[in-house]
Every structure is written in structure tokens, then in C-alpha cells.
Enzyme design. Structure first.
Site, PDB file in Angstrom:
ATOM      1  N   PRO A 315       0.834  -1.214   0.000  1.00  0.00           N
ATOM      2  CA  PRO A 315       0.000   0.000   0.000  1.00  0.00           C
ATOM      3  C   PRO A 315       0.861   1.253   0.000  1.00  0.00           C
ATOM      4  CG  PRO A 315       0.121  -0.915   2.208  1.00  0.00           C
ATOM      5  CD  PRO A 315       0.828  -1.894   1.301  1.00  0.00           C
ATOM      6  N   GLY A 316       0.434   2.253  -0.728  1.00  0.00           N
ATOM      7  CA  GLY A 316       1.131   3.549  -0.728  1.00  0.00           C
ATOM      8  C   GLY A 316       0.125   4.659  -0.544  1.00  0.00           C
ATOM      9  N   ARG A 317      -0.717   4.876  -1.578  1.00  0.00           N
ATOM     10  CA  ARG A 317      -1.759   5.887  -1.526  1.00  0.00           C
ATOM     11  C   ARG A 317      -2.635   5.716  -0.269  1.00  0.00           C
ATOM     12  NH1 ARG A 317      -4.411   7.849  -6.220  1.00  0.00           N
ATOM     13  NH2 ARG A 317      -3.533   6.049  -7.312  1.00  0.00           N
ATOM     14  N   CYS A 389      -0.148  28.083 -17.852  1.00  0.00           N
ATOM     15  CA  CYS A 389      -0.621  28.449 -19.186  1.00  0.00           C
ATOM     16  C   CYS A 389      -1.146  27.217 -19.925  1.00  0.00           C
ATOM     17  CB  CYS A 389       0.511  29.117 -19.960  1.00  0.00           C
ATOM     18  SG  CYS A 389      -0.046  29.957 -21.449  1.00  0.00           S
TER      19      CYS A 389
END
Length: 475
Positions: A315-317, A389
Site C-alpha cells: 500500500p502507498g496511496r 498556461c
């Protein structure tokens, strides 16, 4: 009958009863509002953080990271123990890696997964034990592999036949052994954005299942390589467990076949567990993920009459994502009348796709709230945009914000702990913002923000004059 606004509002977005409310799932547990209506994170007013460190500012709640890391470890430990095996949890550093976060997750009993030489060096510099590091990547250079072998990285996840031969040459040259996993493509099509799905056949990662057996056979022939098992990662930002169950079933077919040629001690099923970015997102509880995925592997092994291997997850997020809140200052607002007759308010902030590229890359959805005070007036359909931009420079595509939102207000975007700082850039020569950790009423910089001077310092033309392209030297 539909109103003009209905034609531009996605079905999942509803008009809130209160445009100041904080939907629990998308904010750190410490997030509240004080008596004046200002957002408070870990006991510190957002206005104080902005005044101290400037904006844009990424705020990481330390307790949120630690709590989630601990929850993953305990949940997978329990699920594995209930089924007679063990589990290791690696923090996927690609979500967001710095020395401080690496130390937090290691403190909570996790290992660390890296996927480049740069991430490896951050983990090593933070004091992460090399043996508890997993090294991913579809194009690891010879230099990166040499470094990993030299420092004693615990596991290298091999991704191609070329990489196997590179490791064979390196380990022979230095007369050592390296533990490896083989990454396979299960063919499971995760329900996520195409760029986040990593187990379908037509993509760059891993070995297709029909080719993986030959790759393992080759590894078993090489004295310097120790085959430790299989790895499969089906994607990112995935809800539910159906995809993980199906992927595990397919990989276990290969696992069982490989047992005929020797031990297959480990199965790594990756990560990709989803989090809430909006109030309608419903992420699967950690305990449910762990219990059902491990049970599915145990059932698959029992059906095939093979022992349950040691398990690993990445797991990371799901650990760092909800811990992050980005603060911006509102610069301008503009009401735009659309052809449908509806009106959308454009809220321009002092950051954008340089500090959060996810909306531009994946069409990701985020939430936003006024952070410096409580807003008044009817909720106004709004789009939060950056200063770059690009017309695609959108931070929050669809949100209802207070009608009196005005220049100078502070805006907070939650769930930005993962893949925002990690993907940050200097488009339009905008410096990357600082990252501050908060806990128990205290705050401190964990990643320094860039300055314009930092950007100019990399411009060699300012030091050496005009480059002579024929000679390759400065005139």
C-alpha cells in the site's frame, strides 16, 4: 425537467446542505473547524500554517500516516495468522517518499518499496535497512542494479529477461547472491483509469503468465539468483476485493506449477487500494481488504492442494493519501456563462498542475473547502484552476463552494498526500512548494520548498555564457 446547471454537473456531485462541511472520509481524522470557521489540522489553524510557510503548501498529518501504516500491518498480520502464514507490508514509496515519511512507516513496522535509484537512495539515507527494501522498476539500469546488490537490497522484483541476465552478470562479478521475485501480468483488468491499471496484457510491466515459467526456470539456473516467489500488481485506486481475488486465483495456477521445480516461498499481491477523494467515494475498510484477500489466497491454495506461501502487500496511496491537505490562496474568481445557460465559477489559485498533476493526467476528482473562515451564501458550482498556461490546468474539476469566496481567501484541497508531491514539476518555472508535517499542535518542514533562485541555479547559461554547440564548451 433538467435545469441548465444539471447539464454540466456530474451525477455524483450533489449540492451540499452546508458548503463548509468536512466529509469525514476525505480529510485527516484531525481536521476540524474552530469557532471562527477556520480549518484546523492537528491542532493548528490553516491560516497560521499559510502565514508561516506560504502557499501553496502541502500539509501532511503525521498521526494519519502512522495510524494507517499501523492499521495495514496489524490487519494483514491478523489475517495471515488466522490462515497459518505470515505477511509483510511494504510502503510503496512512489506515492510520496521523503526521509521523514520513510522513518514514520518503518517505525510502524513496515518495509519500503522503491522503484528507481533515486528512491533507493532516499530510503537508504533515511536509515531504512537495505534488507527490508523491495526494488521495483521496468527499466532498472545496470548501475541501479549494481547499487542495489552492493548495499544488500532485500528483494529485487525482476521485470524482464534482460534484467535477469544483467543480474546474473552482476552477481557473478561480485560473487554474491541476490533474492528476486518475478513480476507477472495476471490479465485482470482493474476498474480504474487506464494509466493506473497495470495487470492487463498490453502494457510495460512484468511477464505474461505464459512466459513467466521460463523466466523462473532461467533464474533457477543462475547461481547468484535466489528465486523467492511471484509478484503481481493489478493497478491503483481500486475499491473492493474482486480484482484482487481473481488475480490471486490466476497467479496461484502458475505458483502451483512452479512448485514442481522447487520452492516458491512468497507471493506478493502488490497494492493499489483506493481512498476517498470525494464524499461519494467508498473505500473498502483495511480490515476487510486484508481478511478477504488473504482468505481468497488460502482458499485457492487449499483447492490446489498446495501450502499457503508467505504474503506481501504494497500500500502507498492508502497510507499517505488522506494524510495530505494542500493549501492555496485564491487569486481571482470569474463567473463563466456556458452555452447551456448555466454558470460556472472559476476559482484561480496560486498553484496548479505543477503541484497536482493528477487531474490533468487522469481526470482525477478532488474536493475543496474554504479554509480561512466559514463561507456564507448558497453553494456555487465552481472549478478550481491553477496559474499555469494550460486550459487543462485544473485542480478540482467539480465542486460546490460558498458564494462569497473571494480573492485572498485560503482554499484547502484534501487527499493530496499521494502522487501530488511525487509528480510535482516546474512547469512555467514555478517552484515546487514546501511540505510541512503536523502533529499535536506542532509543525515542521520535512521537504523544503524551492525558490526562484533554486531554479536559476540550474541554468548553466547564467554562469558560463553562450554554449558553443560545435565545441561543446562555453564561449
Amino acid at each position: 425537467m433538467l435545469s441548465p446547471a444539471d447539464s454540466i454537473v456530474p451525477e455524483w456531485l450533489v449540492v451540499p446542505d452546508d458548503a463548509n462541511d468536512l466529509a469525514v472520509a476525505v480529510w485527516p481524522a484531525s481536521a476540524t473547524r474552530d469557532a471562527d470557521g477556520a480549518l484546523v489540522l492537528a491542532g493548528i489553524r490553516a491560516t497560521t500554517l499559510a502565514q508561516t510557510y506560504g502557499t501553496p503548501l502541502l500539509v501532511i498529518d503525521e498521526d494519519e500516516v502512522r495510524t494507517r501504516a499501523r492499521a495495514f500491518r496489524l490487519a494483514f498480520d491478523a489475517a495471515a495468522g488466522d490462515n497459518g502464514t505470515t505477511a509483510q507490508v511494504y510502503y510503496a514509496g512512489k506515492a510520496f517518499l521523503c526521509a521523514t515519511v520513510a522513518r514514520w512507516v518503518v517505525d510502524e513496522g513496515l518495509r519500503v518499496d522503491v522503484c528507481t535509484g533515486g528512491e533507493l537512495e532516499v530510503a537508504l539515507a533515511a536509515g531504512v535497512a537495505p534488507g527490508s527494501i523491495g526494488f521495483h522498476g521496468n527499466n532498472k539500469s545496470v548501475a541501479e542494479l549494481e547499487r542495489a546488490v552492493a548495499v544488500g537490497v532485500g528483494t529485487i522484483i525482476v521485470d524482464s529477461a534482460i534484467e535477469i541476465e544483467r543480474l546474473a552478470a552482476i552477481t557473478a562479478r561480485v560473487d554474491t547472491a541476490q533474492r528476486v521475485l518475478v513480476r507477472v501480468i495476471s490479465g485482470v483488468h482493474a476498474e480504474t483509469h487506464d494509466f493506473l491499471a497495470t495487470a492487463h496484457e498490453d502494457q510495460k510491466f512484468g511477464f505474461p503468465l505464459p512466459e513467466a515459467e521460463a523466466a523462473v526456470a532461467r533464474i533457477r539456473e543462475i547461481p547468484g539468483l535466489e528465486f523467492a516467489g511471484l509478484h503481481c500488481h493489478i493497478g491503483s485506486q481500486i475499491f473492493g476485493v474482486a480484482g484482487f481475488r481473481e488475480s490471486a486465483s490466476r497467479v496461484l495456477e502458475l505458483h502451483a506449477a512452479l512448485l514442481e521445480g522447487g520452492p516458491v516461498p512468497q507471493l506478493n499481491l502488490g497494492g493499489g487500494f483506493g481512498i476517498a477523494y470525494t464524499r461519494v467515494d467508498d473505500p473498502t475498510p483495511i480490515e476487510t481488504l486484508a481478511g478477504e484477500i488473504v482468505a481468497a489466497v488460502a482458499e485457492g491454495c487449499a483447492a490446489r492442494g498446495i501450502p499457503l506461501p508467505a504474503l506481501s502487500f504494497e500500500p502507498g496511496r492508502a497510507i499517505v493519501g488522506t494524510a495530505g491537505v494542500t493549501l492555496y490562496e485564491v487569486g481571482t474568481t470569474k463567473d463563466v456563462e456556458l452555452d447551456s445557460g448555466a454558470t460556472r465559477r472559476y476559482v484561480s489559485v496560486d498553484g496548479g498542475m505543477s503541484d497536482n498533476a493528477r487531474t490533468a493526467l487522469y481526470g482525477a476528482q478532488f474536493s475543496a473547502r474554504l479554509a480561512s473562515r466559514a463561507g456564507i451564501g448558497a453553494p456555487q458550482l465552481s472549478r478550481v484552476v491553477g496559474k499555469h498556461c494550460e486550459s487543462g490546468d485544473i485542480v478540482v474539476d467539480h465542486e460546490y463552494l460558498p458564494a462569497d469566496l473571494a480573492p485572498g481567501d485560503l482554499l484547502a484541497v484534501p487527499s493530496t498526500g499521494a502522487y501530488c508531491a511525487a509528480l510535482s514539476n516546474n512547469y512555467n518555472h514555478v517552484p515546487r512548494p514546501p511540505i510541512v508535517a503536523v502533529r499535536d499542535g506542532r509543525a515542521g518542514v520535512i521537504v523544503r520548498g524551492e525558490t526562484v533562485a533554486d531554479l536559476l541555479s540550474r541554468d548553466a547559461g547564467l554562469e558560463t555564457g553562450t554554449m558553443n554547440h560545435d565545441e561543446g564548451v562555453a564561449e
